[in-house]
Design a protein around this motif. Sequence first.
Motif, PDB file in Angstrom:
ATOM      1  N   LEU A 211       7.412  -0.392  -3.636  1.00 22.03           N
ATOM      2  CA  LEU A 211       7.433  -1.208  -2.427  1.00 22.03           C
ATOM      3  C   LEU A 211       8.335  -0.555  -1.386  1.00 22.03           C
ATOM      4  N   PHE A 212       7.793  -0.280  -0.200  1.00 22.44           N
ATOM      5  CA  PHE A 212       8.601   0.166   0.925  1.00 22.44           C
ATOM      6  C   PHE A 212       8.829  -1.061   1.789  1.00 22.44           C
ATOM      7  N   VAL A 213      10.066  -1.533   1.798  1.00 21.17           N
ATOM      8  CA  VAL A 213      10.369  -2.825   2.406  1.00 21.17           C
ATOM      9  C   VAL A 213      10.936  -2.696   3.822  1.00 21.17           C
ATOM     10  N   ASP A 214      10.279  -3.416   4.746  1.00 26.66           N
ATOM     11  CA  ASP A 214      10.708  -3.464   6.140  1.00 26.66           C
ATOM     12  C   ASP A 214      10.957  -2.065   6.715  1.00 26.66           C
ATOM     13  N   ALA A 215       9.954  -1.215   6.602  1.00 22.52           N
ATOM     14  CA  ALA A 215      10.074   0.152   7.115  1.00 22.52           C
ATOM     15  C   ALA A 215      10.186   0.158   8.634  1.00 22.52           C
ATOM     16  N   PRO A 216      11.183   0.829   9.185  1.00 27.78           N
ATOM     17  CA  PRO A 216      11.315   0.905  10.648  1.00 27.78           C
ATOM     18  C   PRO A 216      10.294   1.892  11.224  1.00 27.78           C
ATOM     19  N   PHE A 217      10.124   1.869  12.529  1.00 30.87           N
ATOM     20  CA  PHE A 217       9.142   2.732  13.185  1.00 30.87           C
ATOM     21  C   PHE A 217       9.421   4.208  12.903  1.00 30.87           C
ATOM     22  N   ILE A 218      10.692   4.574  12.792  1.00 29.16           N
ATOM     23  CA  ILE A 218      11.076   5.966  12.580  1.00 29.16           C
ATOM     24  C   ILE A 218      10.567   6.513  11.236  1.00 29.16           C
ATOM     25  N   PHE A 219      10.264   5.594  10.313  1.00 31.33           N
ATOM     26  CA  PHE A 219       9.824   6.030   8.982  1.00 31.33           C
ATOM     27  C   PHE A 219       8.352   6.467   8.973  1.00 31.33           C
ATOM     28  N   LYS A 220       7.585   6.039   9.953  1.00 30.97           N
ATOM     29  CA  LYS A 220       6.148   6.320   9.972  1.00 30.97           C
ATOM     30  C   LYS A 220       5.824   7.818   9.917  1.00 30.97           C
ATOM     31  N   PRO A 221       6.391   8.660  10.784  1.00 34.00           N
ATOM     32  CA  PRO A 221       6.089  10.095  10.703  1.00 34.00           C
ATOM     33  C   PRO A 221       6.585  10.738   9.409  1.00 34.00           C
ATOM     34  N   ILE A 222       7.675  10.189   8.867  1.00 32.11           N
ATOM     35  CA  ILE A 222       8.200  10.712   7.604  1.00 32.11           C
ATOM     36  C   ILE A 222       7.222  10.423   6.473  1.00 32.11           C
ATOM     37  N   TRP A 223       6.653   9.223   6.479  1.00 25.98           N
ATOM     38  CA  TRP A 223       5.663   8.856   5.465  1.00 25.98           C
ATOM     39  C   TRP A 223       4.434   9.757   5.558  1.00 25.98           C
ATOM     40  N   LEU A 224       4.032  10.106   6.775  1.00 21.62           N
ATOM     41  CA  LEU A 224       2.875  10.982   6.946  1.00 21.62           C
ATOM     42  C   LEU A 224       3.128  12.360   6.347  1.00 21.62           C
ATOM     43  N   LEU A 225       4.383  12.788   6.318  1.00 28.11           N
ATOM     44  CA  LEU A 225       4.742  14.060   5.693  1.00 28.11           C
ATOM     45  C   LEU A 225       4.809  13.939   4.179  1.00 28.11           C
ATOM     46  N   ILE A 226       5.329  12.809   3.709  1.00 27.69           N
ATOM     47  CA  ILE A 226       5.538  12.616   2.269  1.00 27.69           C
ATOM     48  C   ILE A 226       4.242  12.318   1.530  1.00 27.69           C
ATOM     49  N   LYS A 227       3.401  11.497   2.110  1.00 29.43           N
ATOM     50  CA  LYS A 227       2.207  10.986   1.422  1.00 29.43           C
ATOM     51  C   LYS A 227       1.362  12.063   0.742  1.00 29.43           C
ATOM     52  N   PRO A 228       1.008  13.162   1.405  1.00 27.93           N
ATOM     53  CA  PRO A 228       0.181  14.181   0.733  1.00 27.93           C
ATOM     54  C   PRO A 228       0.866  14.813  -0.479  1.00 27.93           C
ATOM     55  N   LEU A 229       2.203  14.848  -0.465  1.00 26.44           N
ATOM     56  CA  LEU A 229       2.952  15.450  -1.566  1.00 26.44           C
ATOM     57  C   LEU A 229       2.914  14.589  -2.819  1.00 26.44           C
ATOM     58  N   LEU A 230       2.662  13.306  -2.650  1.00 27.89           N
ATOM     59  CA  LEU A 230       2.660  12.375  -3.784  1.00 27.89           C
ATOM     60  C   LEU A 230       1.328  12.348  -4.514  1.00 27.89           C
ATOM     61  N   LYS A 231       0.307  12.916  -3.881  1.00 29.64           N
ATOM     62  CA  LYS A 231      -1.028  12.987  -4.476  1.00 29.64           C
ATOM     63  C   LYS A 231      -1.509  11.591  -4.884  1.00 29.64           C
ATOM     64  N   SER A 232      -1.995  11.450  -6.115  1.00 27.34           N
ATOM     65  CA  SER A 232      -2.588  10.168  -6.534  1.00 27.34           C
ATOM     66  C   SER A 232      -1.568   9.032  -6.589  1.00 27.34           C
ATOM     67  N   LEU A 233      -0.284   9.369  -6.771  1.00 25.69           N
ATOM     68  CA  LEU A 233       0.741   8.323  -6.865  1.00 25.69           C
ATOM     69  C   LEU A 233       0.968   7.621  -5.528  1.00 25.69           C
ATOM     70  N   ALA A 234       0.491   8.222  -4.444  1.00 29.45           N
ATOM     71  CA  ALA A 234       0.631   7.580  -3.132  1.00 29.45           C
ATOM     72  C   ALA A 234      -0.089   6.235  -3.108  1.00 29.45           C
ATOM     73  N   SER A 235      -1.094   6.086  -3.972  1.00 28.12           N
ATOM     74  CA  SER A 235      -1.851   4.823  -4.018  1.00 28.12           C
ATOM     75  C   SER A 235      -1.021   3.675  -4.585  1.00 28.12           C
ATOM     76  N   LEU A 236       0.113   3.992  -5.189  1.00 29.58           N
ATOM     77  CA  LEU A 236       0.975   2.952  -5.761  1.00 29.58           C
ATOM     78  C   LEU A 236       1.903   2.339  -4.717  1.00 29.58           C
ATOM     79  N   VAL A 237       1.938   2.936  -3.540  1.00 35.77           N
ATOM     80  CA  VAL A 237       2.870   2.485  -2.501  1.00 35.77           C
ATOM     81  C   VAL A 237       2.299   1.311  -1.722  1.00 35.77           C
ATOM     82  N   ARG A 238       3.152   0.321  -1.500  1.00 40.17           N
ATOM     83  CA  ARG A 238       2.799  -0.816  -0.662  1.00 40.17           C
ATOM     84  C   ARG A 238       3.902  -1.045   0.356  1.00 40.17           C
TER      85      ARG A 238
END
Length: 261
Positions: A211-238
Amino acid sequence: MSHCVMMLTPPLALPFKAVSTHFKKPTKVFKLGIRSCSVAPGNTHRLVAEVKEKLEKEQNSLPLGKYGRDDDEMILWFLKDRKYSVEDAVCKLTKAIRWRKEFGVSKLSEESVKRAAETGKAYLHNYLDSRGRAVLVVEASKHFPGEQFEDEKLCVFLIEKALREFQGEKQEILVIVDLRGFRAENTDIKFVTFVFDAFDCYYPRRLTEVLFVDAPFIFKPIWLLIKPLLKSLASLVRFCSAKDVRKEYFRVDTVPTNFRE
């Protein structure tokens, strides 16, 4: 970790054709091999024995005992993860057992991770969530890159502690990342990648939701960088709110302190 639910919009109505109510017997019989089946086969004991035999024959130098090459429970988790393929389970297990020795997992203790733990950046919650999962809480605003190995040790220690202290339970883990107060200087893509890789390679199928809780706007571009690195586990994120955490994952008396109203 409730998985995100995708709402599917029904297709536009199409004209129906009359369908015969007489069914023919299928002309082909399709068989699913046990070794590639995602549903537990009825002979898991035999498959566990096969893995142990293969490890003894091919990887005799690997240690025995708890988390060793003859640990039935550990072998079964890796078999499930590899869809009951003995070959694939042996390959992944071999790497995991070697990693445990190289990383020094058995030497980790409250004392050895004390400095990192005292920051309050991560801890094991005292209660299970509403689905019977152990809960690891991360306060991202308290994390600063710089001491990679110390942070890795704390991460592994907490995973081990969760699986040890809730041994009779489901042996599944929910990770809650509190992003309130998160700033650019808290970003640590290398460490986040380590955490997900550790779960994937060394603790397969234990992580069931993040669970990513109350993510601020600044986290959005960071998530776009991280997500591909997590591969299939990215689907576990909410992505959710602190209110969602309180209402959906805990009772009033079991909510982590920093999420209480």
